[in-house]
Structures are given as structure tokens and as C-alpha cells.
Scaffold this active site. Sequence first.
Site, PDB file in Angstrom:
ATOM      1  N   SER A   9     -13.592  -0.373  -3.078  1.00 16.71           N
ATOM      2  CA  SER A   9     -12.770  -0.165  -1.882  1.00 16.71           C
ATOM      3  C   SER A   9     -12.635   1.335  -1.643  1.00 16.71           C
ATOM      4  O   SER A   9     -12.038   2.049  -2.462  1.00 16.71           O
ATOM      5  CB  SER A   9     -11.379  -0.777  -2.090  1.00 16.71           C
ATOM      6  N   HIS A  34     -16.197  -2.165   0.502  1.00 15.09           N
ATOM      7  CA  HIS A  34     -14.997  -2.808   1.060  1.00 15.09           C
ATOM      8  C   HIS A  34     -14.200  -1.751   1.838  1.00 15.09           C
ATOM      9  O   HIS A  34     -13.830  -0.709   1.293  1.00 15.09           O
ATOM     10  CB  HIS A  34     -14.174  -3.360  -0.105  1.00 15.09           C
ATOM     11  N   ASP A  36     -10.865  -1.032   4.002  1.00 18.99           N
ATOM     12  CA  ASP A  36      -9.511  -1.516   4.293  1.00 18.99           C
ATOM     13  C   ASP A  36      -8.987  -0.897   5.579  1.00 18.99           C
ATOM     14  O   ASP A  36      -8.812   0.321   5.666  1.00 18.99           O
ATOM     15  CB  ASP A  36      -8.575  -1.155   3.139  1.00 18.99           C
ATOM     16  N   MET A  38      -5.925  -0.708   8.289  1.00 20.32           N
ATOM     17  CA  MET A  38      -4.482  -0.955   8.399  1.00 20.32           C
ATOM     18  C   MET A  38      -3.936  -0.303   9.662  1.00 20.32           C
ATOM     19  O   MET A  38      -4.369   0.802  10.014  1.00 20.32           O
ATOM     20  CB  MET A  38      -3.763  -0.350   7.189  1.00 20.32           C
ATOM     21  N   HIS A  67     -11.937  -5.396   5.822  1.00 17.98           N
ATOM     22  CA  HIS A  67     -10.709  -6.149   5.537  1.00 17.98           C
ATOM     23  C   HIS A  67      -9.661  -5.720   6.561  1.00 17.98           C
ATOM     24  O   HIS A  67      -9.111  -4.618   6.471  1.00 17.98           O
ATOM     25  CB  HIS A  67     -10.269  -5.838   4.091  1.00 17.98           C
ATOM     26  N   MET A  69      -6.298  -5.605   8.035  1.00 19.22           N
ATOM     27  CA  MET A  69      -4.854  -5.805   7.825  1.00 19.22           C
ATOM     28  C   MET A  69      -4.163  -5.245   9.068  1.00 19.22           C
ATOM     29  O   MET A  69      -3.483  -4.209   9.025  1.00 19.22           O
ATOM     30  CB  MET A  69      -4.419  -5.076   6.548  1.00 19.22           C
ATOM     31  N   MET A 138      -5.747 -12.323  -2.284  1.00 20.45           N
ATOM     32  CA  MET A 138      -5.076 -11.041  -2.533  1.00 20.45           C
ATOM     33  C   MET A 138      -4.322 -11.128  -3.857  1.00 20.45           C
ATOM     34  O   MET A 138      -3.476 -12.008  -4.037  1.00 20.45           O
ATOM     35  CB  MET A 138      -4.102 -10.712  -1.398  1.00 20.45           C
ATOM     36  N   PHE A 144      -1.501  -1.119   0.233  1.00 25.19           N
ATOM     37  CA  PHE A 144      -1.664   0.088  -0.575  1.00 25.19           C
ATOM     38  C   PHE A 144      -2.637  -0.146  -1.729  1.00 25.19           C
ATOM     39  O   PHE A 144      -2.747  -1.265  -2.228  1.00 25.19           O
ATOM     40  CB  PHE A 144      -0.315   0.526  -1.156  1.00 25.19           C
ATOM     41  N   GLY A 145      -3.294   0.927  -2.109  1.00 23.83           N
ATOM     42  CA  GLY A 145      -4.107   0.879  -3.315  1.00 23.83           C
ATOM     43  C   GLY A 145      -3.222   1.128  -4.523  1.00 23.83           C
ATOM     44  O   GLY A 145      -2.032   1.451  -4.404  1.00 23.83           O
ATOM     45  N   ASP A 176      -8.789  -9.134  -4.601  1.00 22.40           N
ATOM     46  CA  ASP A 176      -8.539  -7.771  -4.118  1.00 22.40           C
ATOM     47  C   ASP A 176      -7.148  -7.301  -4.532  1.00 22.40           C
ATOM     48  O   ASP A 176      -6.146  -7.881  -4.120  1.00 22.40           O
ATOM     49  CB  ASP A 176      -8.664  -7.784  -2.586  1.00 22.40           C
ATOM     50  N   GLY A 178      -5.439  -4.403  -7.721  1.00 22.07           N
ATOM     51  CA  GLY A 178      -5.080  -4.295  -9.137  1.00 22.07           C
ATOM     52  C   GLY A 178      -6.176  -4.723 -10.096  1.00 22.07           C
ATOM     53  O   GLY A 178      -5.888  -5.083 -11.241  1.00 22.07           O
ATOM     54  N   GLY A 198     -10.544  -0.457  -6.099  1.00 21.24           N
ATOM     55  CA  GLY A 198     -10.406   0.871  -5.493  1.00 21.24           C
ATOM     56  C   GLY A 198     -10.140   1.923  -6.544  1.00 21.24           C
ATOM     57  O   GLY A 198     -11.032   2.648  -6.976  1.00 21.24           O
ATOM     58  N   SER A 199      -8.887   1.977  -6.996  1.00 23.15           N
ATOM     59  CA  SER A 199      -8.519   3.050  -7.924  1.00 23.15           C
ATOM     60  C   SER A 199      -9.238   2.946  -9.261  1.00 23.15           C
ATOM     61  O   SER A 199      -9.513   3.971  -9.887  1.00 23.15           O
ATOM     62  CB  SER A 199      -7.003   3.077  -8.117  1.00 23.15           C
TER      63      SER A 199
HETATM   64  C1  DX5 Z   1      -4.809  -3.344  -0.529  1.00 20.10           C
HETATM   65  C2  DX5 Z   1      -6.270  -3.296  -0.229  1.00 20.10           C
HETATM   66  C3  DX5 Z   1      -7.150  -3.154  -1.410  1.00 20.10           C
HETATM   67  C4  DX5 Z   1      -6.962  -1.874  -2.168  1.00 20.10           C
HETATM   68  C5  DX5 Z   1      -7.249  -2.167  -3.604  1.00 20.10           C
HETATM   69  O1  DX5 Z   1      -4.121  -3.623   0.639  1.00 20.10           O
HETATM   70  O2  DX5 Z   1      -6.668  -4.462   0.457  1.00 20.10           O
HETATM   71  O3  DX5 Z   1      -8.510  -3.317  -1.050  1.00 20.10           O
HETATM   72  O4  DX5 Z   1      -7.800  -0.846  -1.753  1.00 20.10           O
HETATM   73  O5  DX5 Z   1      -6.944  -1.051  -4.342  1.00 20.10           O
HETATM   74  P1  DX5 Z   1      -6.785  -1.106  -5.916  1.00 20.10           P
HETATM   75  O6  DX5 Z   1      -8.072  -1.588  -6.494  1.00 20.10           O
HETATM   76  O7  DX5 Z   1      -6.483   0.302  -6.271  1.00 20.10           O
HETATM   77  O8  DX5 Z   1      -5.641  -2.029  -6.212  1.00 20.10           O
HETATM   78 ZN    ZN Z   2      -8.809  -4.824   0.759  1.00 19.84          ZN
END
Ligand code: DX5
Ligand code: ZN
Length: 243
Positions: A9, A34, A36, A38, A67, A69, A138, A144-145, A176, A178, A198-199
Amino acid sequence: MSAVKLAPSILAADFARLGQQVTEVEHAGADRIHVDVMDGRFVPNLSMGPAIVQSIRRVTQLPLEIHLMISDPDFFLEDFAAAGSDSFLVHWEGNHNLHRTVQRIRALGKRAGVAINPATGSGVLEEIIRDLDQVLVMTVNPGFGHQQFVRTTLPKIGQVCELIERLKPGCAVEVDGGIDVTTAPLVVRAGATVLVAGSAIFGDRDGVATAMKRLRMAVNHIEDETEPAEQSALQRSQRCSSE
Ligand code: DX5
Ligand code: ZN
């Protein structure tokens, strides 16, 4: 080779060198990117739009999954498609015309997926799943990441897999939020075969290639150690969530 796919992500990427980061994950064996999106209404955060997709489309051959949102996904589908998107993940929550949204995605010739939040049960997918290429479970609340994995979503992954096996074999199960070396084995055991991270990928101080290798090893480790009875459950879940 592991059947599990990795979808980095870019929300967690360094935006000052986004193209380079996308190239890095592609070279490290990412299966898709991926993205995101928002709008500050559907979730309390702002991220990126079609212009970013258009830019990264130029630097990668990988499929780009978007994705959404956002409160009105239909309004932006064409712009994102024109920018080079390959698939869309739209939320069940807040969409009173989900069937129409999914049909619009399909009419654009794109892969369609529906995302469900941690508090949403798998049963809501029953009437739409035959039209889907993938389901996104989810494993955090969207927005948020770098949030903590919500463990109560684990049984739902298995329930989604059962629904898929019954109604739409071949539909993928993606997770998706954590996802890291600790939680990846849990979700794969539960039946997920596409992992968004992501992180755990872009935030690893040893670099994205090492991070992705660690994630793959965490998952391969389970596949190697799984007992024969569990193996067949895993294979069944992977059959029902392969692309
Ligand atoms: C959250 C996003 C995720 C996010 C995941 O709303 O949909 O895709 O980037 O980030 P991590 O992997 O850091 O939880
Ligand atoms: Zn996502």
C-alpha cells in the site's frame, strides 16, 4: 513459491520519491500496487486521486488496485479507470446502491471487489458476491496506515472463504490493515491469499526488498509446517481465493 500475493500500500510510501518506491516493490516481487483513496468524509483523512494513479501507471507494469474510501465512489470511477487503474475495491458500508456501483466497475472492464469493515459481518456479501472478483476484509478500521490489527476479524476471513466456495469459486480474499510478520501467518491460516501491507513494507528500515522477503518467509513458514489435514484446508481456501 508461495501462493500468497503481496499488495504494497503506497499510503505508507515516501511521497517525495513515489515512483522510485513503486519500482522498488515491483523489483522485489510485488504482485500488485494498492492505492488508498480517501476523501475526508467517508474516513477522516485525505490521500490521493487519479493524478497520482496516472503518474505511477507510467512507472510500473503491475496491476493497480484502487481502494475507494470515499462517499461517492461512482462519481470517480471513470477518472480512475482513465488514469490506468485495473481494479476497484468499494465499501459495502454507506453504499445504498452497491450493485449499481459494481456493475459500473464491470462495465468499465475492471475487476470489482467489495470491502467490509471490522464491524460488518460476512453475510452482507451474500447477494453481491457472484459479481465480484475479490473481497477485501478490513483488518483495521479504514482511514489510516500503521494501525493495530483487529484480531476479531480472523474468523470472518474463514466465513468469507466458505461463502466464496459456495457461491463464487475463484473470487480472491484480500486483507488490509496491520499486516506484518506476526499477523500475516494468522490471516493466511484463516484463508487470505492476498495481503495488503503499508508500513510493514515501506516503514522497514532495512528497505522494501528485505521487508517483503520477511513477509513471504513468515507465510512460507506456515505453509511448510502445516499438517496434512490443515494443508488441505489451506489449499481449499487458496483455491477459493486465487485470482
Ligand atoms: C487503511 C488502508 C490500508 C493501509 C494499510 O485505511 O486501507 O491500505 O494503508 O496500512 P498498514 O499496512 O500500515 O496497516
Ligand atoms: Zn487499503
